[in-house]
Design an enzyme around this catalytic site. Structure first.
Site, PDB file in Angstrom:
ATOM      1  N   CYS A   1       0.818  -1.209   0.000  1.00 46.56           N
ATOM      2  CA  CYS A   1       0.000   0.000   0.000  1.00 46.56           C
ATOM      3  C   CYS A   1       0.855   1.264   0.000  1.00 46.56           C
ATOM      4  O   CYS A   1       0.375   2.342  -0.294  1.00 46.56           O
ATOM      5  CB  CYS A   1      -0.976  -0.004   1.160  1.00 46.56           C
ATOM      6  SG  CYS A   1      -0.236  -0.430   2.716  1.00 46.56           S
TER       7      CYS A   1
ATOM      8  N   HIS B   1      18.939   1.019  -2.461  1.00 47.50           N
ATOM      9  CA  HIS B   1      17.499   1.237  -2.287  1.00 47.50           C
ATOM     10  C   HIS B   1      16.815  -0.032  -1.783  1.00 47.50           C
ATOM     11  O   HIS B   1      16.073   0.002  -0.803  1.00 47.50           O
ATOM     12  CB  HIS B   1      16.882   1.690  -3.610  1.00 47.50           C
ATOM     13  CG  HIS B   1      15.396   1.824  -3.554  1.00 47.50           C
ATOM     14  ND1 HIS B   1      14.778   2.842  -2.880  1.00 47.50           N
ATOM     15  CD2 HIS B   1      14.402   1.036  -4.046  1.00 47.50           C
ATOM     16  CE1 HIS B   1      13.469   2.685  -2.966  1.00 47.50           C
ATOM     17  NE2 HIS B   1      13.226   1.595  -3.673  1.00 47.50           N
TER      18      HIS B   1
END
Lengths: 428, 280
Positions: free
Chosen positions: A51, A100
């Site tokens: 989400c 990342h």
């Protein structure tokens, strides 16, 4: 040249309306993986969709094409024109991409730094990729390293130690008072939203019974139903206090609902079993002096906020440590990645030496007459160790140069000196 | 002679384990804990061998002299901790217990070994049981004492709403209270049996059960205090802070009757007398 590419959006770069477009469809992940498998520009791929983020991690030899392909893929999945979201995308390459993904796995890139769910979500995404067979040598290693980094961050730093929401902080406190919340009883006085949330957390921790008292009994019945609890009237509170262990109070009352005198009288009957008041009402419901009683603990909303502030600051501090760990592991991974570049040369050098050895043995065997099995074995061993020793040092040099800028020169030199490329052409 | 070497190895290992446990408390690294625990276990084994060897060569329980008594006390505490560890698996408890046991060993090592004269009257199984039972009880009370200190630290942090670095490291209040409770529950029968056996032994060796010797009197006071504490906990519902403070006071009385009364006050029970081998 192989490139690691990570394209996507997260809670910082894209608004929720955009993220939910893509995250909504449940079958998206396997759809994305199978389309990535079809794309010729992409060698290995992984698709992560939660989400708070949507991103695709891929290994490619043509980064430009791959990037374009992934963007159009995201556009198709979310049914959004490319133009609408291209400004919300981030794209990382190689070392940046590795960093990342390590940060994401360690929950350093999360909205709430240190939240534990993200690691499980990445593991699921990786599991999907292995099932769809879109992960290969590099992604396998990259993801396993990411899990390793996440574990290091979790065990070596306090990034995910402390609670950073009111209701969670209350649960943590309850655990420091009672250890195990299983079998404990909770009383909700007043039924606001935050009280409900805290109660839900407590239920997740195994609290056995919840009773709800409210001025309007109807609302008490409603809330009690949610938790399978018992509604009680406001007059029953004192009786309830004999039974329960944790009280969450959140009424709109302007006066104290629970006074020190009342609680003091109860403790003897409770045989001093600890009682924990969580007072999230403003103005407060529980008289502050209650905290002075032995075995009674009272935290009001400001106390809980204080706890959270301390925890937040602590997390920030720990995050610095975590970033250092990530950096360390990125360097290690890049080193490994660079050795990949020299691997093909080493393999073909070994192959060439082995081919020469075999041909020469075949040639000489006819002239040697009948050899016994043990003589034959010695011959094999002898030639094998000679070839091995000759190519040993060149290979070592190549491995050592793997992460140096002169690497390509050495590879080139090696291929020319040993005529490796010509060899390939001949065999083809 | 084997004994001094064994003693030194034990001392070294227990100090190492204590240091490890302290590092664990600060750094919270599980590997540090695992190794500290192993070293403590090893030191306990050496300690046991040392005591066994002493028992063998002296022919009596090796608690003659305050040095030996402290050494035995330290052994009993570590032993009790290791048993408790099986039930509670509380890693942080070691960070408090091991330094305490190590501290007793340091004191023991600083006291010169007096000339040990073993009176024939010591060579009795009664004495052996008297000592073992009493010391196991004392060991449990030491654990109760340490759990009580941990409880007070943790309780203070929660009450004052200043959740410092100890807050995350220390276990929950209920756990600490339980440890305190169980140590008292199990320790009390041991102490009681130890004292009863001691009385029987006194009758057999000295001709009377009770001689109003200062050590006996102080031991009785200790016993009464623990009895009151246990009564308070079981039938009056004392718990938490009050019980913790009480068990700290009780343990201080115990320490006094163990060391103080023995060194300065006692008549025949004294380590001095035993060391000198004067009339028992």
């Amino acid at each position: 040249m192989i490139t690691i590419l990570d394209i996507g959006m997260n809670h910082e770069t894209a608004p929720v309306e955009l993220r939910e477009c893509i995250a909504r469809e449940p079958g998206n992940s396997s759809l994305a993986l199978s389309s990535m498998r079809e794309l010729p520009a992409i060698r290995e791929g992984l698709f992560l969709s939660t989400c708070n983020r949507v991103e695709a991690l891929c290994i490619t030899e043509h980064p430009q094409e791959a990037q374009q392909a992934v963007i159009s893929l995201i556009s198709r999945l979310g049914n959004v024109p490319e133009f609408d979201f291209s400004s919300s995308l981030f794209a990382f390459e190689d070392g940046e991409a590795v960093r990342h993904i390590f940060r994401v796995a360690s929950s350093l890139d999360s909205m709430v730094v240190g939240e534990p769910q993200i690691l499980g979500q990445i593991k699921d995404a990786y599991y999907d990729a292995t099932r769809e067979k879109t992960s290969g040598v590099i992604l396998n290693r990259l993801l396993h390293k990411a899990f390793h980094v996440a574990k290091r961050v979790r065990t070596e730093t306090g990034v995910s130690d402390a609670a950073v929401s009111i209701s969670y902080a209350a649960v943590e406190l309850a655990k420091k008072i009672f250890y195990n919340l299983e079998g404990k009883k909770v009383l909700l006085i007043g039924a606001g939203e935050m009280a409900e949330l805290a109660a839900r957390h407590l239920v997740n921790q195994g609290v056995s019974a919840i009773s709800v008292a409210n001025r309007t009994f109807e609302r008490a019945v409603q809330v009690a139903e949610i938790f399978n609890g018992a509604p009680v009237s406001f007059e029953e509170i004192m009786n309830q206090l004999l039974e329960v262990d944790i009280v969450i109070s959140s009424t709109a009352s302007t006066e104290y609902v629970i006074l020190q005198e009342q609680v003091k009288g109860l403790m003897r009957k409770r045989r001093n079993r600890p009682l924990f008041f969580i007072d999230i009402a403003v103005p407060r419901d529980v008289e502050p002096r209650v905290n002075d009683l032995d075995n009674v603990y009272l935290y009001d909303i400001d106390d809980l906020k204080g706890v959270i502030d301390v925890n937040m600051a602590q997390r920030q501090q720990e995050a610095v440590k975590a970033e250092r760990i990530v950096e360390e592991e990125v360097i290690k991974f890049e080193k490994w990645l660079k050795t990949l570049a020299v691997v093909p040369t080493i393999v073909s050098l070994k192959e060439k030496a082995e081919t020469i050895r075999r041909t020469e043995i075949k040639k000489s065997l006819s002239g040697l007459g009948n050899l016994s099995a043990s003589q034959l074995r010695s011959l094999e061993n002898l030639t094998a160790s000679i070839t091995e020793k000759i190519i040993h040092d060149p290979i070592l040099v190549l491995k050592k140069k793997a992460d140096r800028p002169t690497r390509d020169t050495y590879i080139d030199m090696m291929r020319k000196l040993f005529k490796l490329d010509l060899d390939n052409e001949e065999t083809e | 002679m084997m004994a001094p070497l064994l003693f030194k190895v034990t001392l070294f290992l227990i100090l190492l384990a204590a240091a490890g446990f302290i590092v664990y408390m600060v750094k919270q690294q599980k590997a540090v804990y695992t190794w500290s625990y192993r070293i403590l276990l090893l030191s306990f084994i050496f300690h046991t061998v040392y005591l066994g060897q002493r028992y063998y060569t002296l022919g009596v329980q090796p608690i003659i002299g305050i040095k030996a008594a402290l050494c035995f006390f330290s052994w009993a505490i570590v032993g009790v901790y290791l048993i408790f560890h099986l039930k509670f698996k509380l890693m942080i408890l070691g960070s408090f217990i091991a330094p305490f046991a190590a501290f007793l060993m340091i004191i023991a090592s600083a006291i010169p070994e007096g000339k040990v004269i073993v009176e024939p009257v010591f060579k009795s199984l009664w004495l052996t049981f008297h000592v073992i039972m009493s010391f196991l009880g004392d060991g449990m009370f030491a654990v109760a004492f340490i759990a009580a200190i941990m409880y007070l630290i943790q309780e203070r942090q929660i009450k004052k709403k200043r959740l410092g670095s100890f807050y995350t490291r220390l276990p929950s209040l209920e756990t600490l209270d339980k440890i305190n409770y169980y140590s008292l529950m199990y320790g009390f029968p041991f102490l009681t049996i130890g004292m009863v056996i001691g009385a029987i032994y006194a009758q057999y060796a000295l001709g009377s059960y009770w001689r109003w010797d200062p050590k006996e009197v102080w031991s009785l006071i200790t016993w009464l205090f623990y009895a009151a504490l246990l009564h308070g906990r079981v039938s009056m519902g004392w718990r938490g802070r009050r019980a913790a403070i009480m068990s700290i006071i009780a343990f201080l009385i115990l320490l006094f009757s163990f060391i103080g009364a023995s060194l300065w006050l006692s008549d025949y029970h004294s380590f001095k007398n035993l060391e000198g081998g004067t009339a028992v």
